[in-house]
Design a protein around this motif. Structure first.
Motif, short mmCIF file in Angstrom:
data_model
loop_
_atom_site.label_atom_id
_atom_site.label_comp_id
_atom_site.label_asym_id
_atom_site.label_seq_id
_atom_site.Cartn_x
_atom_site.Cartn_y
_atom_site.Cartn_z
N GLY A 280 0.83 -1.21 0.00
CA GLY A 280 0.00 0.00 0.00
C GLY A 280 0.86 1.25 0.00
N ILE B 285 -0.08 6.71 4.22
CA ILE B 285 0.89 6.28 5.22
C ILE B 285 1.99 5.42 4.58
N ALA C 56 -1.08 -2.01 3.56
CA ALA C 56 -2.26 -1.94 2.67
C ALA C 56 -3.54 -2.21 3.46
N GLY C 57 -4.51 -1.36 3.28
CA GLY C 57 -5.76 -1.56 4.00
C GLY C 57 -6.76 -0.51 3.60
N LEU C 58 -8.03 -0.79 3.88
CA LEU C 58 -9.07 0.17 3.49
C LEU C 58 -10.35 -0.06 4.27
N GLU D 21 -5.81 9.38 1.72
CA GLU D 21 -6.94 9.07 0.81
C GLU D 21 -7.94 8.10 1.45
N PHE D 22 -7.62 7.69 2.66
CA PHE D 22 -8.41 6.69 3.38
C PHE D 22 -9.91 6.98 3.35
P1 NDP Z 1 -4.75 5.36 1.72
O1 NDP Z 1 -6.07 5.08 1.11
O2 NDP Z 1 -4.09 6.66 1.43
O3 NDP Z 1 -3.73 4.19 1.41
C1 NDP Z 1 -4.12 2.84 1.38
C2 NDP Z 1 -3.10 2.09 0.57
O4 NDP Z 1 -3.48 0.71 0.54
C3 NDP Z 1 -3.02 2.58 -0.86
O5 NDP Z 1 -1.67 2.68 -1.23
C4 NDP Z 1 -3.72 1.48 -1.65
O6 NDP Z 1 -3.07 1.37 -2.92
C5 NDP Z 1 -3.41 0.27 -0.79
N1 NDP Z 1 -4.32 -0.83 -1.03
C6 NDP Z 1 -5.66 -0.89 -0.86
N2 NDP Z 1 -6.13 -2.08 -1.23
C7 NDP Z 1 -5.06 -2.80 -1.66
C8 NDP Z 1 -4.89 -4.11 -2.18
N3 NDP Z 1 -5.91 -4.95 -2.35
N4 NDP Z 1 -3.64 -4.52 -2.51
C9 NDP Z 1 -2.59 -3.69 -2.35
N5 NDP Z 1 -2.68 -2.45 -1.87
C10 NDP Z 1 -3.91 -2.01 -1.54
O7 NDP Z 1 -4.99 5.22 3.32
P2 NDP Z 1 -3.97 5.23 4.55
O8 NDP Z 1 -2.60 5.56 4.13
O9 NDP Z 1 -4.61 6.06 5.59
O10 NDP Z 1 -4.06 3.71 5.02
C11 NDP Z 1 -2.94 2.90 5.26
C12 NDP Z 1 -3.21 1.97 6.42
O11 NDP Z 1 -3.42 2.73 7.60
C13 NDP Z 1 -4.46 1.10 6.26
O12 NDP Z 1 -4.18 -0.21 6.71
C14 NDP Z 1 -5.47 1.77 7.17
O13 NDP Z 1 -6.43 0.87 7.64
C15 NDP Z 1 -4.56 2.27 8.28
N6 NDP Z 1 -5.12 3.33 9.10
C16 NDP Z 1 -5.44 4.56 8.56
C17 NDP Z 1 -5.97 5.53 9.38
C18 NDP Z 1 -6.36 6.87 8.85
O14 NDP Z 1 -7.01 7.65 9.59
N7 NDP Z 1 -6.00 7.25 7.64
C19 NDP Z 1 -6.19 5.31 10.82
C20 NDP Z 1 -5.79 4.02 11.27
C21 NDP Z 1 -5.27 3.08 10.43
P3 NDP Z 1 -3.78 0.96 -4.30
O15 NDP Z 1 -5.16 1.56 -4.29
O16 NDP Z 1 -2.86 1.55 -5.32
O17 NDP Z 1 -3.77 -0.53 -4.31
#
Ligand code: NDP
Length: 259
Positions: A14, A19, A99-101, A204-205
């Protein structure tokens, strides 16, 4: 800190935004001349290439960056990941499972099956499959049962469930249980298992959470001062650069107002 990263190979999932992107940049900035190898993965290849260019323009050729398209929710792609890495990137020392969403805000009875599946297959099964993919490499290293760092990005949501977030919270609670159990299973090794749980971070979360609706996403941060990806990245790199015998097992990191 840079010395402790000497020659290491780091995989960040991710890494195309938020992050994960910050974590990749922070590793490169911390050890710009220490033969670091960074494998930055996500589904959006173009963003990964931009990240690689950014790191190159900031730190030069001292850090080797490999953009690698990888969907962690696809078990077959994860199985192929390590074998298809160029050999010089295969001896992985640090895996950051970032990676997470979250998809949607809905009470449990109304959550779409598709959204449930995507959250679990990414946040939970994807993280587990990635961990299984690198553990044989970690275990084969050295004589003390192996070495390496697994750094999982959980969430405050895994500790404090909230209304409308039942599935996301459940996935992050699962990450926490998996991480704790894995740390115990690996207690006789030099493999460190670390969990960093962010609170509110502006990325972008929330755009993803609201299916691309930027106005709704913005409203989430109205009147608050969220963390940045860099704030979390600093903690991740701090954990990875402690003396080998020091395990920063977990950290809960939230902005001041969120306590
Ligand atoms: P973003 O949406 O900015 O980033 C999420 C990243 O995960 C992207 O790079 C996306 O890339 C990637 N991703 C999503 N699905 C997949 C997949 N199936 N395979 C590979 N990559 C994937 O959000 P954040 O940076 O905020 O999130 C990062 C982590 O932090 C997550 O695990 C989230 O749960 C955690 N988190 C975030 C918080 C927040 O407030 N923002 C709070 C607590 C935890 P792409 O779409 O290119 O695959």
């Amino acid at each position: 800190a840079a010395q402790r990263l000497e020659g290491k190979t780091i995989v960040v999932t991710g890494a195309s935004s938020g992050i994960g992107r910050s974590i990749a940049v922070e590793f490169a900035r911390t050890a710009p001349k220490n033969n670091l190898k960074l494998v930055v993965t996500a589904r959006r290849e173009e963003a990964l290439r931009e990240l690689a260019d950014q790191i190159r323009s900031e730190v030069g050729d001292g850090v080797k960056v490999l953009p690698f398209k990888l969907d962690v929710s696809n078990p077959e792609e994860v199985r192929r990941f390590v074998p298809s890495l160029p050999e010089e990137f295969r001896d992985i020392n640090i895996l950051v499972n970032n990676a997470g969403l979250v998809k949607g805000v809905a009470r449990a009875p109304e959550i779409a099956e598709e959204d449930i599946n995507i959250m679990f297959s990414t946040n939970v099964t994807g993280l587990i499959n990635m961990t299984q993919a690198v553990l044989p490499i970690f275990k084969a290293r050295g004589s003390e049962g192996g070495s390496g760092d697994i750094i999982n990005i959980g969430s405050i949501a895994g500790r404090e469930p909230y209304q409308g977030g039942s599935i996301y919270c459940a996935t992050k609670a699962a990450v926490r249980s998996f991480t704790d159990a894995l740390r115990k299973e690996l207690v006789d090794t030099r493999i460190r298992v670390i969990e960093i749980d962010p609170g509110q971070v502006e990325t972008e979360f929330s755009v993803v959470r609201f299916y691309g609706d930027k106005e709704k996403a913005k409203a989430v941060y109205a009147g608050v001062t969220p963390l940045t990806g860099d704030d979390i990245a600093e903690i991740v790199v701090f954990a990875a650069t402690r003396r080998e015998n020091v395990v920063l097992a977990e950290a809960l990191v939230f902005p001041n107002h969120q306590g």
